[in-house]
Design a protein around this motif. Structure first.
Motif, PDB file in Angstrom:
ATOM      1  N   ASN B 108       0.848  -1.177   0.000  1.00 19.06           N
ATOM      2  CA  ASN B 108       0.000   0.000   0.000  1.00 19.06           C
ATOM      3  C   ASN B 108       0.888   1.234   0.000  1.00 19.06           C
ATOM      4  O   ASN B 108       2.102   1.125   0.122  1.00 19.06           O
ATOM      5  CB  ASN B 108      -0.894   0.019   1.252  1.00 19.06           C
ATOM      6  CG  ASN B 108      -2.119  -0.864   1.120  1.00 19.06           C
ATOM      7  OD1 ASN B 108      -2.957  -0.630   0.262  1.00 19.06           O
ATOM      8  ND2 ASN B 108      -2.238  -1.867   1.969  1.00 19.06           N
ATOM      9  N   GLU B 109       0.266   2.403  -0.111  1.00 19.81           N
ATOM     10  CA  GLU B 109       0.980   3.676  -0.024  1.00 19.81           C
ATOM     11  C   GLU B 109       0.511   4.399   1.236  1.00 19.81           C
ATOM     12  O   GLU B 109      -0.679   4.422   1.525  1.00 19.81           O
ATOM     13  CB  GLU B 109       0.663   4.540  -1.250  1.00 19.81           C
ATOM     14  CG  GLU B 109       1.292   4.044  -2.539  1.00 19.81           C
ATOM     15  CD  GLU B 109       2.814   4.227  -2.548  1.00 19.81           C
ATOM     16  OE1 GLU B 109       3.305   5.154  -1.871  1.00 19.81           O
ATOM     17  OE2 GLU B 109       3.494   3.439  -3.220  1.00 19.81           O
ATOM     18  N   PHE B 111      -0.025   7.474   1.976  1.00 21.82           N
ATOM     19  CA  PHE B 111      -1.045   8.523   1.830  1.00 21.82           C
ATOM     20  C   PHE B 111      -2.444   7.908   1.771  1.00 21.82           C
ATOM     21  O   PHE B 111      -3.389   8.421   2.382  1.00 21.82           O
ATOM     22  CB  PHE B 111      -0.771   9.390   0.584  1.00 21.82           C
ATOM     23  CG  PHE B 111      -1.483  10.712   0.610  1.00 21.82           C
ATOM     24  CD1 PHE B 111      -0.922  11.804   1.261  1.00 21.82           C
ATOM     25  CD2 PHE B 111      -2.720  10.875   0.009  1.00 21.82           C
ATOM     26  CE1 PHE B 111      -1.582  13.036   1.309  1.00 21.82           C
ATOM     27  CE2 PHE B 111      -3.384  12.091   0.048  1.00 21.82           C
ATOM     28  CZ  PHE B 111      -2.817  13.177   0.704  1.00 21.82           C
ATOM     29  N   ASN B 112      -2.577   6.794   1.048  1.00 18.03           N
ATOM     30  CA  ASN B 112      -3.882   6.135   0.958  1.00 18.03           C
ATOM     31  C   ASN B 112      -4.323   5.580   2.308  1.00 18.03           C
ATOM     32  O   ASN B 112      -5.490   5.723   2.702  1.00 18.03           O
ATOM     33  CB  ASN B 112      -3.827   4.994  -0.069  1.00 18.03           C
ATOM     34  CG  ASN B 112      -3.756   5.501  -1.504  1.00 18.03           C
ATOM     35  OD1 ASN B 112      -4.181   6.605  -1.798  1.00 18.03           O
ATOM     36  ND2 ASN B 112      -3.205   4.690  -2.398  1.00 18.03           N
ATOM     37  N   VAL B 195       2.818  20.867   6.683  1.00 19.15           N
ATOM     38  CA  VAL B 195       3.194  20.098   5.495  1.00 19.15           C
ATOM     39  C   VAL B 195       4.322  19.148   5.893  1.00 19.15           C
ATOM     40  O   VAL B 195       5.331  19.584   6.440  1.00 19.15           O
ATOM     41  CB  VAL B 195       3.646  21.038   4.367  1.00 19.15           C
ATOM     42  CG1 VAL B 195       4.032  20.226   3.143  1.00 19.15           C
ATOM     43  CG2 VAL B 195       2.526  22.012   4.035  1.00 19.15           C
ATOM     44  N   GLN B 199      10.987  12.826   3.216  1.00 19.16           N
ATOM     45  CA  GLN B 199      11.912  12.283   2.210  1.00 19.16           C
ATOM     46  C   GLN B 199      12.656  11.150   2.877  1.00 19.16           C
ATOM     47  O   GLN B 199      13.541  11.383   3.702  1.00 19.16           O
ATOM     48  CB  GLN B 199      12.928  13.357   1.771  1.00 19.16           C
ATOM     49  CG  GLN B 199      12.322  14.586   1.134  1.00 19.16           C
ATOM     50  CD  GLN B 199      11.854  14.345  -0.284  1.00 19.16           C
ATOM     51  OE1 GLN B 199      12.353  13.443  -0.958  1.00 19.16           O
ATOM     52  NE2 GLN B 199      10.885  15.139  -0.738  1.00 19.16           N
ATOM     53  N   PHE B 202      12.129   4.807   1.593  1.00 20.68           N
ATOM     54  CA  PHE B 202      11.084   4.154   0.801  1.00 20.68           C
ATOM     55  C   PHE B 202      10.041   5.128   0.246  1.00 20.68           C
ATOM     56  O   PHE B 202       9.414   4.840  -0.760  1.00 20.68           O
ATOM     57  CB  PHE B 202      10.356   3.107   1.646  1.00 20.68           C
ATOM     58  CG  PHE B 202      11.242   1.988   2.101  1.00 20.68           C
ATOM     59  CD1 PHE B 202      11.474   0.898   1.273  1.00 20.68           C
ATOM     60  CD2 PHE B 202      11.853   2.028   3.345  1.00 20.68           C
ATOM     61  CE1 PHE B 202      12.298  -0.141   1.681  1.00 20.68           C
ATOM     62  CE2 PHE B 202      12.671   0.988   3.763  1.00 20.68           C
ATOM     63  CZ  PHE B 202      12.902  -0.094   2.933  1.00 20.68           C
ATOM     64  N   PHE B 203       9.828   6.221   0.940  1.00 24.69           N
ATOM     65  CA  PHE B 203       8.708   7.097   0.586  1.00 24.69           C
ATOM     66  C   PHE B 203       9.117   8.560   0.529  1.00 24.69           C
ATOM     67  O   PHE B 203       9.930   9.024   1.339  1.00 24.69           O
ATOM     68  CB  PHE B 203       7.569   6.941   1.608  1.00 24.69           C
ATOM     69  CG  PHE B 203       7.108   5.525   1.775  1.00 24.69           C
ATOM     70  CD1 PHE B 203       6.397   4.894   0.757  1.00 24.69           C
ATOM     71  CD2 PHE B 203       7.408   4.813   2.929  1.00 24.69           C
ATOM     72  CE1 PHE B 203       5.979   3.571   0.897  1.00 24.69           C
ATOM     73  CE2 PHE B 203       6.996   3.487   3.075  1.00 24.69           C
ATOM     74  CZ  PHE B 203       6.282   2.866   2.059  1.00 24.69           C
ATOM     75  N   GLN B 204       8.542   9.265  -0.438  1.00 23.00           N
ATOM     76  CA  GLN B 204       8.625  10.723  -0.501  1.00 23.00           C
ATOM     77  C   GLN B 204       7.178  11.219  -0.521  1.00 23.00           C
ATOM     78  O   GLN B 204       6.449  11.006  -1.496  1.00 23.00           O
ATOM     79  CB  GLN B 204       9.363  11.190  -1.768  1.00 23.00           C
ATOM     80  CG  GLN B 204      10.857  10.797  -1.784  1.00 23.00           C
ATOM     81  CD  GLN B 204      11.056   9.352  -2.183  1.00 23.00           C
ATOM     82  OE1 GLN B 204      10.475   8.900  -3.164  1.00 23.00           O
ATOM     83  NE2 GLN B 204      11.861   8.591  -1.433  1.00 23.00           N
ATOM     84  N   VAL B 205       6.776  11.839   0.548  1.00 24.43           N
ATOM     85  CA  VAL B 205       5.369  12.234   0.707  1.00 24.43           C
ATOM     86  C   VAL B 205       5.321  13.668   1.223  1.00 24.43           C
ATOM     87  O   VAL B 205       5.789  13.963   2.314  1.00 24.43           O
ATOM     88  CB  VAL B 205       4.637  11.300   1.689  1.00 24.43           C
ATOM     89  CG1 VAL B 205       3.175  11.721   1.810  1.00 24.43           C
ATOM     90  CG2 VAL B 205       4.749   9.849   1.248  1.00 24.43           C
ATOM     91  N   ARG B 206       4.740  14.523   0.426  1.00 29.70           N
ATOM     92  CA  ARG B 206       4.727  15.922   0.779  1.00 29.70           C
ATOM     93  C   ARG B 206       3.613  16.266   1.778  1.00 29.70           C
ATOM     94  O   ARG B 206       3.810  17.008   2.720  1.00 29.70           O
ATOM     95  CB  ARG B 206       4.538  16.749  -0.497  1.00 29.70           C
ATOM     96  CG  ARG B 206       4.522  18.236  -0.259  1.00 29.70           C
ATOM     97  CD  ARG B 206       4.747  18.942  -1.563  1.00 29.70           C
ATOM     98  NE  ARG B 206       4.568  20.371  -1.443  1.00 29.70           N
ATOM     99  CZ  ARG B 206       3.404  20.989  -1.539  1.00 29.70           C
ATOM    100  NH1 ARG B 206       2.300  20.300  -1.731  1.00 29.70           N
ATOM    101  NH2 ARG B 206       3.331  22.295  -1.423  1.00 29.70           N
ATOM    102  N   GLY B 207       2.411  15.730   1.572  1.00 30.95           N
ATOM    103  CA  GLY B 207       1.290  16.140   2.408  1.00 30.95           C
ATOM    104  C   GLY B 207       0.840  17.529   2.022  1.00 30.95           C
ATOM    105  O   GLY B 207       1.280  18.058   1.001  1.00 30.95           O
ATOM    106  N   PRO B 208      -0.029  18.186   2.782  1.00 30.24           N
ATOM    107  CA  PRO B 208      -0.690  17.648   3.970  1.00 30.24           C
ATOM    108  C   PRO B 208      -1.781  16.639   3.617  1.00 30.24           C
ATOM    109  O   PRO B 208      -2.139  16.495   2.449  1.00 30.24           O
ATOM    110  CB  PRO B 208      -1.312  18.904   4.586  1.00 30.24           C
ATOM    111  CG  PRO B 208      -1.626  19.771   3.401  1.00 30.24           C
ATOM    112  CD  PRO B 208      -0.500  19.527   2.429  1.00 30.24           C
ATOM    113  N   LEU B 209      -2.299  15.981   4.630  1.00 28.18           N
ATOM    114  CA  LEU B 209      -3.427  15.072   4.427  1.00 28.18           C
ATOM    115  C   LEU B 209      -4.679  15.887   4.102  1.00 28.18           C
ATOM    116  O   LEU B 209      -4.821  17.019   4.553  1.00 28.18           O
ATOM    117  CB  LEU B 209      -3.653  14.243   5.697  1.00 28.18           C
ATOM    118  CG  LEU B 209      -4.519  12.992   5.502  1.00 28.18           C
ATOM    119  CD1 LEU B 209      -3.851  12.002   4.557  1.00 28.18           C
ATOM    120  CD2 LEU B 209      -4.811  12.309   6.831  1.00 28.18           C
TER     121      LEU B 209
END
Lengths: 449, 449
Positions: B108-109, B111-112, B195, B199, B202-209
Motif C-alpha cells: 500500500n501507499e 497517503f492512501n 506540510v 523524504q 522508501f517514501f517521498q510524501v509531501r502532504g498535507p493530508l
C-alpha cells in the motif's frame, strides 16, 4: 431495458462538500465542515434515493485541490472523506440507489482496487460503480513518491492495463463456484476458479481474487475524462461516461463519436451511457435563478479565482497577464488536456477576457450551467436527451443540500410527469437502473467459442 | 484510566469467516458463505458491542490463505471481504465498539492508508484502529508485481517508515485548524496546517493530508507480530499488541520485555496494551469442552492439515517426512519468523510428531486454546491478567457465531462479577475503552520545547 416503455433518462447526484460552487461553504445554509460531515452525506444519499436517482457519485483527488494556493485558507475544498470509506458506510444506510466512487489508476494497485469494489458490490447487494481516473496534478505526484506528474499517454496506458487486470480479477470465480458442500468438505469447485496470471507492461498479478463473484458480475465501470485517450479507455471499458459538455452541438458530436467507437469495437451503443454534468440553478424565473447564482459568485475571494483558473488550464498560471486582455495562447500541458482544450474553445467562442474566464470557472468549474424555472430546466434536459446528446445527466448542485433539494422538489416531478424519469425503481442494482447487461466472464466467453 | 477502580481487562473479538477453526464452515450452524456474508458480520459486531467488548478485529491477507493447496477447494478461507470496506459499513451499524482492521505496509501507499483510517475515525466518531502488518506470503508478492516475498528486515524497515509517514500525515491539521469563518471567507487557519515533506528511504510524501484531524487524534495503532523486528516496531509505535502466546511463563517474559522496551524509549508502560489471542471452547465440563473441539477436528480434511502446517512454518513443506517422526530441524525462512520459532519450541517441549503438530495447528492455528467451563476459562484469564502476562485478550472463537455467543453468555458474566470486565462503556472512543491517551501532534511537541 424494456423496449415497450419510452426511453427514460438517467440521473446521478454528484455530491461533494457544500456543493459544486467554490464558495458554497459560505452559503448561510451550508452544513458546518460539510466535506467531513457524515450526517450531511447520509442526508444527501437518502434524499437522492427517495427521488429515485440512478446513483450518487463521489469524485476524488489525493491532494489539496488547488495545491499551494489552498494555503490561503480561503476554501473548503481541502478536507474530504476518502470516497470508498464513505461509500461503504452509505451502502448500509441506503437500499436501492447506485454508489459510484472515484479511484485513481495512477497511485493504487489493481489487486487492492478489485477487492475493494467487489466488496462494496457485495455489501451493497449489487450497487457499486468505479469511476476510473488517472491522476494529473503535481500535488498528487508529490504525495506518492514522485516529483512530477506522469506523462499523459503513459498514464492512460497504465490505466488501460489497470482496468483490464481488475476486470480479470473480478472474473476469478464463476458465479456458481462456491459449493458450500459441508458433507463432502468441498467449499468450492476448483474447475470454476480461474487464475489470471497477468504479465504486462505495468503489472504482474497472479490472482485469483479473494472475493467471490459479486452480485453485478462486475461493478459498473465509469469514466470521466474526455481527452482522446480518455475516450479510447471509455470505448473499451466504460459503461457510463461523465462528461463536461456545454454546447448542444458539441455534446451531440461527442455522443455520436463515442457511440460509433463502441460499434467499431463490437459493443452495443446502449452498453455505455453518456451523462453530461449539469450545474442547475432553479428559480421562479430565469432572472431569479441568475440572481441566486450571483449571490454565490459574490462570495468568491479573488485569490481563489486565479488559483482555480490555473488548475482548469492544466497548471498554467495567468495571473501575470492583464486581467482584461483576451485569453492568450497556451503551452501544451501534461495535465488534463481535454479540460484545457474545452475551456479555451469556450473562451474563444464567447470572446472572453481572462477575468471573465476566471469568473466563469470559479462559478461552474467549466461545467454546463442552466439557470431557469423548473420547466425551463426540464425543457433543456429533455431536448439534450431527445436530440442525441445525452442518456442522462449528472446533477452538480451549486450548493448542498439546498441546490439538490430544489432540483428534486421542482425539476424531477416535471421530468416524471413527462415520462422522462422513473417514478420508482424497477430493480435493485445499479446495472438494472442503468439498463446495463450483466457482464459475461472472460472465461465463459472462451468456452463458448 | 481512572486509578480509583481496580484495573479491568480488555476484550477484543477477532472475527473472521465461520470462525478460527479451519473446518468451522462445515459446522452445522455455520452461516452460508460466512466470509462474504455481511449479515453475519453485522450480527457479530452488534453482539460484541452489546457485551461491551473493547473492539472487533479483522485480519487480512491479500491472497488465498494457503495458496496452491487452496485449489483443492477444501476450505472456506478463500473468500473474504476487504477489511476496511467491511469495517466502514459496520461503523454506521454500531455506536460504541472499537473497529480495528488490518492493512499491509508492504503493498500500500502511506497517503492512501492515512486517508482511509482517518476517514473511518471520523465516520465512526473515534473508534478506528489500524493493525499494521508486513506481508510475508509468496501469494501476496505475486499479486503485487513481485516474484518473491520481500526480505524480513527490509519489510520491517519499510513498515517503520510507513507508520512514521502515516502518523505525520495524521498530524497535518491541528484540531482547531478549521475555522469555518464564513464572514471573512477563511475556511482554515494556514498557521495550524503542517506540510510533512517526508523524504525517506522508501517514501517521498509531501502532504498535507486531505482529512482534518480525526476524533482520536490518531486512530489506534495495533501490531500483531512477535518477531524481534515486530517487537521493535511495536515498542516505537503500537498502542495494542495482539500476540500468539501459549505459555504463562513465556507470555510473562514477553510482557516484561515489551514494557521494558517501552520504558527505554520514554513511553509509559500502560501506553501499550498486550492482548494475547485465545481460542476458547466453553463446555459444561472440561471434558465436554474437549469433546466439542474434537467434533470440529473430525471435520478437517487431511490435505488441509499439511497445507496449514507448511504455512505456519513459513512455507516449509513437511509432507515428504514420515508423519510419525519427530518434527525435524528446519531451514531459516524469510516468512513469519516468530511464528515458526514459537511453533517449533512448542513441538520440542511437547515432544510432538509431525502428525500431532499438524493436528495442533489445524485446530488452533498455533494460538492458545483453553477448554473448560466458563469459570475455569475465567480463572485462566484472571490469572494471566493478574500475573503480568496480559492487559486483555483477543477472543478467537473456534466457530462463529456460536463460539462467540457462548463466550459472551457464559464467560463474560463471570468476569464482570469479579470486577475484571466492564458492565458498560464509560466512553465513546476506542482510546477511552483502552485507557489510552490522545496522541500529541508532532508539531505541538516541537512548539512546547
Amino acid at each position: 431495458m424494456s423496449s415497450k416503455q419510452p426511453p427514460q433518462m438517467h440521473l446521478g447526484a454528484f455530491i461533494q462538500d457544500a456543493g459544486h460552487h467554490i464558495a458554497a461553504w459560505r452559503h448561510p445554509d451550508a452544513p458546518v465542515g460539510a466535506g467531513m460531515n457524515y450526517d450531511h452525506f447520509h442526508y444527501l444519499a437518502k434524499r437522492a434515493e427517495a427521488a429515485k436517482f440512478d446513483m450518487i457519485f463521489l469524485g476524488d483527488q489525493m491532494t489539496f485541490q488547488y495545491e499551494e494556493d489552498e494555503y490561503l485558507g480561503r476554501t473548503s475544498r481541502t478536507v474530504n472523506f476518502e470516497p470508498l470509506t464513505l461509500l461503504s458506510a452509505l451502502a448500509v444506510s441506503t437500499r436501492r440507489i447506485g454508489l459510484i466512487a472515484t479511484a485513481s489508476t495512477s497511485y493504487n494497485e489493481p489487486f487492492n482496487i478489485a477487492r475493494k469494489y467487489a466488496s462494496l458490490d457485495h455489501i451493497s447487494k449489487g450497487r457499486a460503480g468505479w469511476n476510473v481516473v488517472t491522476s494529473w496534478t503535481g500535488g498528487e505526484a508529490r504525495n506518492f513518491n514522485r516529483q512530477e506528474v506522469m506523462e499523459h499517454g503513459f498514464r492512460y496506458r497504465r490505466a488501460q492495463e489497470f482496468v483490464d487486470v481488475v476486470k480479470g480479477l473480478w472474473d476469478s470465480w464463476d458465479s456458481d463456484a462456491l459449493l458450500d458442500d459441508r458433507q463432502q468438505g468441498r467449499f468450492f469447485d476448483p474447475e470454476r476458479l480461474h487464475v489470471l496470471n497477468h504479465q504486462g507492461e505495468f503489472f504482474q498479478v497472479r490472482g485469483p481474487l479473494t472475493i467471490s463473484r459479486s452480485p453485478q458480475g462486475h461493478p459498473v465501470i465509469v469514466q470521466a475524462g474526455s481527452s482522446a485517450d480518455g475516450q479510447t479507455l471509455a470505448a473499451r471499458h466504460a459503461e457510463v461516461i461523465f462528461t463536461a459538455q456545454r454546447d448542444l452541438g458539441e455534446a451531440q458530436k461527442f455522443y455520436r463519436e463515442v457511440k460509433a467507437q463502441l460499434t467499431s469495437l463490437g459493443r452495443a451503443p446502449d452498453s455505455l451511457k453518456i451523462m453530461p454534468g449539469i450545474f442547475p440553478v432553479v428559480g421562479d424565473s430565469a432572472e431569479h435563478a441568475r440572481e441566486k447564482f450571483e449571490q454565490l459568485q459574490e462570495l468568491v475571494n479573488p485569490e481563489i479565482g486565479w488559483a482555480v483558473l490555473a488548475r482548469h488550464l492544466g497548471g498554467v498560471d495567468l495571473s501575470g497577464y492583464p486581467p482584461d486582455d483576451p485569453v492568450p495562447d497556451l503551452p501544451p500541458t501534461q495535465g488534463n488536456q481535454s479540460r484545457q482544450a474545452l475551456l479555451l474553445a469556450f473562451a474563444r467562442r464567447e470572446n472572453l477576457t481572462i477575468r471573465q474566464l476566471y469568473w466563469h470557472v470559479t462559478g461552474t468549474r467549466g461545467h454546463w450551467s442552466v439557470f431557469g424555472t423548473a420547466v425551463e430546466i426540464a425543457d433543456v434536459l429533455e431536448s439534450w436527451f431527445k436530440q442525441g446528446a445525452a442518456d442522462g445527466f449528472n446533477i452538480m448542485a451549486p450548493w448542498l443540500p439546498g441546490g439538490l433539494d430544489e432540483f428534486i422538489e421542482q425539476v424531477v416531478p416535471v421530468l416524471q410527469k413527462r415520462g422522462l424519469f422513473r417514478t420508482d425503481y424497477s430493480g435493485d442494482t445499479l446495472r438494472s437502473h442503468l439498463g446495463l447487461q450483466q457482464p459475461v466472464s472472460r472465461y465463459a466467453k472462451s468456452e463458448a467459442i
